[in-house]
Design a protein around this motif. Structure first.
Motif, PDB file in Angstrom:
ATOM      1  N   ARG A 379       0.834  -1.348   0.079  1.00 23.85           N
ATOM      2  CA  ARG A 379       0.018  -0.095  -0.055  1.00 23.85           C
ATOM      3  C   ARG A 379       0.941   1.382   0.311  1.00 23.85           C
ATOM      4  NH1 ARG A 379      -5.542   0.716  -0.844  1.00 23.85           N
ATOM      5  NH2 ARG A 379      -6.185   2.768   0.088  1.00 23.85           N
ATOM      6  N   PRO A 435      -9.595 -10.304  10.711  1.00 25.21           N
ATOM      7  CA  PRO A 435      -9.284 -10.349   9.293  1.00 25.21           C
ATOM      8  C   PRO A 435      -8.530  -9.138   8.612  1.00 25.21           C
ATOM      9  CG  PRO A 435     -11.638  -9.653   9.516  1.00 25.21           C
ATOM     10  CD  PRO A 435     -11.294 -10.044  10.901  1.00 25.21           C
ATOM     11  N   VAL A 436      -7.631  -9.054   7.933  1.00 27.53           N
ATOM     12  CA  VAL A 436      -6.885  -8.100   7.146  1.00 27.53           C
ATOM     13  C   VAL A 436      -6.953  -8.139   5.887  1.00 27.53           C
ATOM     14  CG1 VAL A 436      -4.601  -6.969   7.060  1.00 27.53           C
ATOM     15  CG2 VAL A 436      -5.127  -8.004   9.197  1.00 27.53           C
ATOM     16  N   TYR A 437      -7.576  -7.161   5.267  1.00 28.84           N
ATOM     17  CA  TYR A 437      -7.742  -7.130   3.896  1.00 28.84           C
ATOM     18  C   TYR A 437      -6.539  -6.631   3.193  1.00 28.84           C
ATOM     19  CZ  TYR A 437     -10.996  -7.053   0.080  1.00 28.84           C
ATOM     20  OH  TYR A 437     -11.891  -7.219  -1.112  1.00 28.84           O
ATOM     21  N   HIS A 438      -6.283  -6.841   1.774  1.00 30.03           N
ATOM     22  CA  HIS A 438      -5.037  -6.727   0.949  1.00 30.03           C
ATOM     23  C   HIS A 438      -5.475  -5.827  -0.123  1.00 30.03           C
ATOM     24  CE1 HIS A 438      -1.422  -7.272  -1.214  1.00 30.03           C
ATOM     25  NE2 HIS A 438      -2.231  -7.731  -2.338  1.00 30.03           N
ATOM     26  N   THR A 440      -3.628  -3.055   2.199  1.00 32.82           N
ATOM     27  CA  THR A 440      -3.859  -2.154   3.202  1.00 32.82           C
ATOM     28  C   THR A 440      -2.789  -1.800   4.349  1.00 32.82           C
ATOM     29  OG1 THR A 440      -4.993  -3.510   4.912  1.00 32.82           O
ATOM     30  CG2 THR A 440      -6.350  -2.646   3.083  1.00 32.82           C
ATOM     31  N   GLU A 442      -3.101  -2.007   7.326  1.00 35.11           N
ATOM     32  CA  GLU A 442      -3.238  -2.966   8.327  1.00 35.11           C
ATOM     33  C   GLU A 442      -2.662  -4.276   8.216  1.00 35.11           C
ATOM     34  OE1 GLU A 442      -5.838   0.208   9.027  1.00 35.11           O
ATOM     35  OE2 GLU A 442      -5.401  -0.978   7.105  1.00 35.11           O
ATOM     36  N   GLU A 443      -2.023  -4.705   6.999  1.00 35.69           N
ATOM     37  CA  GLU A 443      -1.206  -5.683   7.074  1.00 35.69           C
ATOM     38  C   GLU A 443       0.107  -5.510   7.610  1.00 35.69           C
ATOM     39  OE1 GLU A 443      -1.642  -7.684   2.529  1.00 35.69           O
ATOM     40  OE2 GLU A 443      -1.332  -5.504   2.564  1.00 35.69           O
ATOM     41  N   ARG A 446      -0.690  -6.079  11.089  1.00 44.98           N
ATOM     42  CA  ARG A 446      -0.634  -7.403  11.705  1.00 44.98           C
ATOM     43  C   ARG A 446       0.673  -8.038  11.926  1.00 44.98           C
ATOM     44  NH1 ARG A 446      -3.836 -11.947   8.129  1.00 44.98           N
ATOM     45  NH2 ARG A 446      -2.063 -11.482   6.599  1.00 44.98           N
ATOM     46  N   ASP A 470       1.757 -14.022   6.809  1.00 43.82           N
ATOM     47  CA  ASP A 470       1.452 -13.298   5.514  1.00 43.82           C
ATOM     48  C   ASP A 470       1.261 -14.280   4.558  1.00 43.82           C
ATOM     49  OD1 ASP A 470       2.191 -10.952   6.891  1.00 43.82           O
ATOM     50  OD2 ASP A 470       4.321 -11.022   6.007  1.00 43.82           O
ATOM     51  N   HIS A 475       2.812  -8.855  -1.191  1.00 45.25           N
ATOM     52  CA  HIS A 475       2.099  -7.478  -0.828  1.00 45.25           C
ATOM     53  C   HIS A 475       3.247  -6.649   0.322  1.00 45.25           C
ATOM     54  CE1 HIS A 475       1.160 -10.045   2.935  1.00 45.25           C
ATOM     55  NE2 HIS A 475       2.144  -9.549   3.361  1.00 45.25           N
TER      56      HIS A 475
END
Length: 480
Positions: A379, A435-438, A440, A442-443, A446, A470, A475
């Motif tokens: 991101r 959950p963590v979206y990709h 973002t 927020e990865e 995590r 991961d 990403h």
């Protein structure tokens, strides 16, 4: 002379005072709000809101440096009219101030005393010729910029604070920013983005209110291409037609204006507190019990910038409402503060949630600290954003989240999430199940949570550890 009896007096019609009034009015109509004006709250008039409007224009203009890499041509032909930027900031500011004033209309004619108020020895509150005797008083008089003695005389109209920066007809070419806390850092960087040559001075090892030493080095590195930062104390020594000479031990510089951002002091002088025998001490509020807004054995409640808590809008609003609630009931105002949350809207953003480095440093044996970098994250790369890092602080024995410090793009959102988690007393294992979206930011969060949990004395089930790994995609674009 007639003395009007009141259930509650509220001195100040800013954020805290207006919040207090809203609670007092639910209990009694026998109250008055004292304020000579101007009205509209510090946040709307000169702080949070106009500064963010100013920063937004500066940030959008600064983004032109990334256009070529994004395939957008013509950035070299873009220019900015800084006089129009300031005019638009004032336009937005005036609209916000008008909204606050409009919200006062239902009670302004009946309950507002547009005068300064001060106490007399017998406890009477005087406002010009009128006299009042309140059972309880909420003091929410706000704050003023700290200006070193003699600087006004030396600088004259070349002195700026956040209260008057936006009143300039246009921006100067050279500005010295004295004090690199949140306000100085935000405005200094925005001025630099708008083409002003900025030199920042602050002898403190921290800038932007950030304490964590690992992140401070990253922050300084991110800011250095845009503004000169000197870790020294400087002072104005001369002013002439060429500008202001700022001098420090080892150098001097000439600038057009000096933006003083050395903090704010409560507006308590002239209230007559000494006449009541109230001594707040040299640094203020020395006798306040933790989590209490009124001095013991008094019905004087202090809220907002004139109170003992942090000078942040959501804290001022909380304090005002709580002070008003208890003042109307003639009780001690005792409460539990929200999870600490602070932000600085520079780039990269600074955000701190929960306990901070300086409060945890002495307990390092009990604390697990993990971190992750944003530098190569997908991101970050896609946005052509500054990098940065996130540091998580947790209780080693249990894995409970205690705090976090962030220097990163859009740190405000992660900080809110973590503040909510700290409020719920979440542990790292529980957070990693979310959950963590990709792709973002927020990865990166995590990864930091995972790195911190690995240092805790907590076992993680193999299945949960596997799910928190991961995903097998690029990403992190630096990994290849």
């Amino acid at each position: 002379m007639t003395v009007e009896k009141l259930d509650v007096a509220i001195i100040g019609a800013g954020t805290a005072g207006l919040s207090a009034r809203s609670e007092v009015a639910k209990v009694t109509d026998n109250y008055r709000v004292f304020d000579p004006g101007p009205y509209g709250t510090t946040c709307a008039r000169s702080a949070c809101m106009p500064s963010k409007a100013f920063i937004q224009s500066a940030h959008d203009f600064h983004r032109r440096h990334d256009f070529a890499a994004l395939g957008i041509d013509g950035a070299d032909r873009l220019s900015i009219d800084t006089a129009r930027v300031l005019a638009e900031v004032r336009h937005i500011r005036n609209g916000l101030v008008d909204s606050v004033i409009d919200g006062m209309q239902s009670w302004r004619d009946t309950h507002l005393v547009p005068e300064r108020a001060c106490f007399e020895e017998d406890g009477t509150l005087r406002a010009r010729e009128a006299r009042f005797r309140p059972k309880a008083t909420v003091i929410a008089t706000g704050s003023s910029a700290v200006i070193p003695q003699g600087w006004r005389e030396i600088l004259g109209d070349r002195l700026l604070t956040s209260d008057d920066l936006f009143e300039l007809p246009d921006l100067p070419k050279r500005v010295a920013v004295v004090g690199l806390g949140p306000v100085g850092l935000e405005l200094g960087q925005a001025l630099a983005w708008l083409g002003v040559e900025v030199t920042g001075f602050d002898p403190n090892p921290t800038i932007g209110g950030l304490q964590d030493p690992e992140l401070l080095s990253r922050l300084r590195e991110g800011l250095s291409p845009e503004m000169t930062i000197l870790g020294v104390a400087a002072e104005p020594v001369d002013t002439d037609e060429t500008g202001v000479t700022m001098r420090w031990d080892g150098g001097k510089i000439v600038v057009d204006h000096v933006l003083v951002a050395m903090g704010r002091a409560p507006n308590l002088e002239g209230l007559g507190l000494d006449a009541l025998g109230v001594d707040l001490g040299e640094n203020g509020f020395k006798d306040f019990p933790d989590g209490q807004l009124n001095l013991p054995d008094t019905r004087l409640y202090f809220a907002g910038d004139s109170g003992p808590g942090p000078a942040i809008l959501h804290e001022a609003s909380d304090e005002g409402r709580i002070a008003g609630y208890f003042a109307a009931r003639n009780e001690d105002a005792v409460f539990r503060r929200r999870t600490p949350l602070r932000m600085v809207f520079c780039d990269p953003q600074i955000a701190v949630a929960g306990e901070t480095w300086d409060t945890l440093e002495a307990r390092q044996d009990e604390i697990a600290i993990g971190e992750a970098a944003f530098d190569g994250a997908g991101r970050t790369r896609l946005q052509r954003a500054h990098g940065g890092a996130l540091r998580i602080y947790a209780e080693k024995a249990t894995g409970r989240l205690l705090g976090a410090a962030i220097v990163a793009p859009e740190a405000e959102h992660i900080a809110h999430f973590l503040a909510y988690a700290i409020t719920r007393e979440d542990d790292l294992s529980g957070l990693l199940r979310a959950p963590v979206y990709h792709p973002t930011h927020e990865e990166v969060l995590r990864r930091a949570l995972r790195a911190t949990l690995a240092k805790c004395d907590v076992e993680t089930a193999e299945l949960e550890a596997m799910r928190c790994a991961d995903a097998p995609v690029d990403h992190d674009m630096d990994r290849g």
